[in-house]
Design a protein around this motif. Structure first.
Motif, PDB file in Angstrom:
ATOM      1  N   GLY A   8       3.546 -12.676  70.808  1.00 58.31           N
ATOM      2  CA  GLY A   8       2.666 -13.711  71.140  1.00 58.31           C
ATOM      3  C   GLY A   8       3.567 -14.946  70.863  1.00 58.31           C
ATOM      4  N   GLU A   9       3.530 -15.998  71.780  1.00 56.78           N
ATOM      5  CA  GLU A   9       4.298 -17.524  71.463  1.00 56.78           C
ATOM      6  C   GLU A   9       3.036 -18.673  70.686  1.00 56.78           C
ATOM      7  N   VAL A  10       3.643 -19.584  70.375  1.00 57.32           N
ATOM      8  CA  VAL A  10       2.927 -20.520  69.912  1.00 57.32           C
ATOM      9  C   VAL A  10       3.171 -21.617  70.870  1.00 57.32           C
ATOM     10  N   GLY A  11       2.151 -22.557  71.344  1.00 55.82           N
ATOM     11  CA  GLY A  11       2.051 -23.521  72.382  1.00 55.82           C
ATOM     12  C   GLY A  11       1.286 -23.822  72.965  1.00 55.82           C
ATOM     13  N   ARG A  12       1.120 -24.847  73.878  1.00 54.74           N
ATOM     14  CA  ARG A  12      -0.369 -25.304  74.364  1.00 54.74           C
ATOM     15  C   ARG A  12      -0.677 -24.100  75.397  1.00 54.74           C
ATOM     16  N   ASN A  13       0.160 -23.413  76.046  1.00 56.10           N
ATOM     17  CA  ASN A  13      -0.253 -22.482  77.048  1.00 56.10           C
ATOM     18  C   ASN A  13       0.747 -21.177  76.750  1.00 56.10           C
ATOM     19  N   PRO A  14       0.371 -20.339  75.676  1.00 59.21           N
ATOM     20  CA  PRO A  14       1.463 -19.303  75.191  1.00 59.21           C
ATOM     21  C   PRO A  14       1.375 -18.200  75.966  1.00 59.21           C
ATOM     22  N   LYS A  15       2.309 -17.274  75.980  1.00 58.35           N
ATOM     23  CA  LYS A  15       2.669 -16.053  76.743  1.00 58.35           C
ATOM     24  C   LYS A  15       2.145 -14.978  75.822  1.00 58.35           C
ATOM     25  N   SER A  20       9.570  -2.919  76.109  1.00 55.98           N
ATOM     26  CA  SER A  20      10.039  -2.120  75.599  1.00 55.98           C
ATOM     27  C   SER A  20      11.166  -1.967  74.688  1.00 55.98           C
ATOM     28  N   SER A  21      11.173  -1.146  73.860  1.00 54.33           N
ATOM     29  CA  SER A  21      12.483  -1.156  72.793  1.00 54.33           C
ATOM     30  C   SER A  21      13.834  -0.622  73.472  1.00 54.33           C
ATOM     31  N   ASP A  22      13.417   0.066  74.498  1.00 51.39           N
ATOM     32  CA  ASP A  22      14.517   0.664  75.426  1.00 51.39           C
ATOM     33  C   ASP A  22      15.539  -0.427  76.127  1.00 51.39           C
ATOM     34  N   ASP A  23      14.954  -1.612  76.462  1.00 53.66           N
ATOM     35  CA  ASP A  23      15.441  -2.652  77.232  1.00 53.66           C
ATOM     36  C   ASP A  23      14.641  -3.976  76.615  1.00 53.66           C
ATOM     37  N   PRO A  24      14.994  -4.510  75.402  1.00 48.41           N
ATOM     38  CA  PRO A  24      14.411  -5.732  74.865  1.00 48.41           C
ATOM     39  C   PRO A  24      14.701  -6.974  75.402  1.00 48.41           C
ATOM     40  N   ARG A  25      15.693  -6.881  76.328  1.00 44.65           N
ATOM     41  CA  ARG A  25      15.929  -8.010  77.052  1.00 44.65           C
ATOM     42  C   ARG A  25      15.322  -8.396  78.356  1.00 44.65           C
ATOM     43  N   ARG A  26      14.471  -7.511  78.625  1.00 40.52           N
ATOM     44  CA  ARG A  26      13.632  -7.571  79.857  1.00 40.52           C
ATOM     45  C   ARG A  26      12.168  -7.318  79.650  1.00 40.52           C
ATOM     46  N   PRO A  27      11.215  -8.295  79.525  1.00 45.87           N
ATOM     47  CA  PRO A  27       9.605  -7.934  79.580  1.00 45.87           C
ATOM     48  C   PRO A  27       9.219  -7.090  80.680  1.00 45.87           C
ATOM     49  N   LEU A  28       8.181  -6.454  79.915  1.00 49.66           N
ATOM     50  CA  LEU A  28       7.539  -5.293  81.078  1.00 49.66           C
ATOM     51  C   LEU A  28       6.425  -6.121  81.563  1.00 49.66           C
ATOM     52  N   ALA A  29       5.859  -7.198  80.773  1.00 48.75           N
ATOM     53  CA  ALA A  29       4.730  -7.832  81.260  1.00 48.75           C
ATOM     54  C   ALA A  29       4.516  -9.339  80.697  1.00 48.75           C
ATOM     55  N   ILE A  30       4.330 -10.384  81.247  1.00 46.52           N
ATOM     56  CA  ILE A  30       3.863 -11.732  80.596  1.00 46.52           C
ATOM     57  C   ILE A  30       2.629 -11.866  81.324  1.00 46.52           C
ATOM     58  N   LEU A  31       1.607 -12.129  80.204  1.00 48.84           N
ATOM     59  CA  LEU A  31       0.267 -12.387  80.308  1.00 48.84           C
ATOM     60  C   LEU A  31      -0.131 -13.862  79.740  1.00 48.84           C
ATOM     61  N   GLN A  32      -0.497 -14.786  80.689  1.00 45.36           N
ATOM     62  CA  GLN A  32      -0.614 -16.283  80.087  1.00 45.36           C
ATOM     63  C   GLN A  32      -1.633 -16.876  80.956  1.00 45.36           C
ATOM     64  N   GLY A  33      -2.322 -17.827  80.210  1.00 43.49           N
ATOM     65  CA  GLY A  33      -3.366 -18.498  81.102  1.00 43.49           C
ATOM     66  C   GLY A  33      -4.727 -18.706  80.505  1.00 43.49           C
ATOM     67  N   PHE A  34      -5.015 -17.701  79.679  1.00 44.52           N
ATOM     68  CA  PHE A  34      -6.354 -17.926  79.146  1.00 44.52           C
ATOM     69  C   PHE A  34      -6.431 -18.293  77.735  1.00 44.52           C
ATOM     70  N   LEU A  35      -5.638 -17.581  76.885  1.00 43.91           N
ATOM     71  CA  LEU A  35      -5.505 -17.955  75.666  1.00 43.91           C
ATOM     72  C   LEU A  35      -4.675 -19.322  75.291  1.00 43.91           C
ATOM     73  N   LYS A  36      -5.103 -19.960  74.320  1.00 44.50           N
ATOM     74  CA  LYS A  36      -4.434 -21.470  74.260  1.00 44.50           C
ATOM     75  C   LYS A  36      -4.034 -21.810  72.682  1.00 44.50           C
ATOM     76  N   LYS A  37      -3.018 -22.585  72.576  1.00 50.05           N
ATOM     77  CA  LYS A  37      -2.465 -23.115  71.306  1.00 50.05           C
ATOM     78  C   LYS A  37      -1.587 -21.950  70.577  1.00 50.05           C
ATOM     79  N   ALA A  38      -1.807 -20.494  70.700  1.00 43.72           N
ATOM     80  CA  ALA A  38      -1.118 -19.765  70.283  1.00 43.72           C
ATOM     81  C   ALA A  38      -1.652 -18.335  70.241  1.00 43.72           C
ATOM     82  N   ILE A  39      -1.065 -17.180  70.554  1.00 41.18           N
ATOM     83  CA  ILE A  39      -1.520 -15.998  70.254  1.00 41.18           C
ATOM     84  C   ILE A  39      -1.455 -15.453  68.688  1.00 41.18           C
ATOM     85  N   VAL A  40      -2.503 -15.300  68.162  1.00 41.60           N
ATOM     86  CA  VAL A  40      -2.601 -15.181  66.786  1.00 41.60           C
ATOM     87  C   VAL A  40      -2.341 -13.869  66.367  1.00 41.60           C
TER      88      VAL A  40
END
Length: 136
Positions: A8-15, A20-40
């Protein structure tokens, strides 16, 4: 096959990002919009199909996602007190949140608080700060 994990990110609209550890350079999913300030904190369901996360907004809101499709299935205000950890029970279908003067058990169908220990509750006296959760 590798392991699936979330960050989880820290920021106004965190992601909330699933990887997957098989390919950590490419995310499987990015969820954003509801949670604010940080993903704790975040936790996967027992079968790995759902992801519950806590934000750092004033209500310490919770959201449950079907991460593979990006669908938010449920959301709720968490607590006026700071939530520092969320954990899906490995034995039953409920989520536990804990934090500053806060310990709450959440039913997942429907997504509602079942039991609580908070400053206004008499379950624990005096109510402490609970920084983590463990299961046996």
């Amino acid at each position: 096959t590798g392991s699936i994990f979330a960050t989880g990110e820290v920021g106004r609209n965190p992601k909330l990002i699933v990887w997957s550890s098989d390919d950590p350079r490419r995310p499987l999913a990015i969820l954003q919009g509801f949670l604010k300030k940080a993903i704790v904190s975040a936790t996967f369901s027992r079968d790995g199909t759902l992801l519950c996360a806590v934000g750092a907004d004033a209500n310490h809101s919770l959201a449950v996602y079907r991460w593979q499709t990006g669908t938010m299935l449920a959301s709720s205000k968490g607590s006026p007190e700071k939530i520092v950890s969320v954990s899906w029970s490995p034995f039953q279908d409920y989520v536990v949140t804990c934090g500053v003067k806060h310990l709450m058990f959440w039913s997942t169908s429907p997504f509602v608080a079942r039991k609580a220990a908070s400053q206004s509750s008499t379950t624990f006296a005096p109510v402490s700060t609970f920084p983590w959760i463990a299961y046996s």
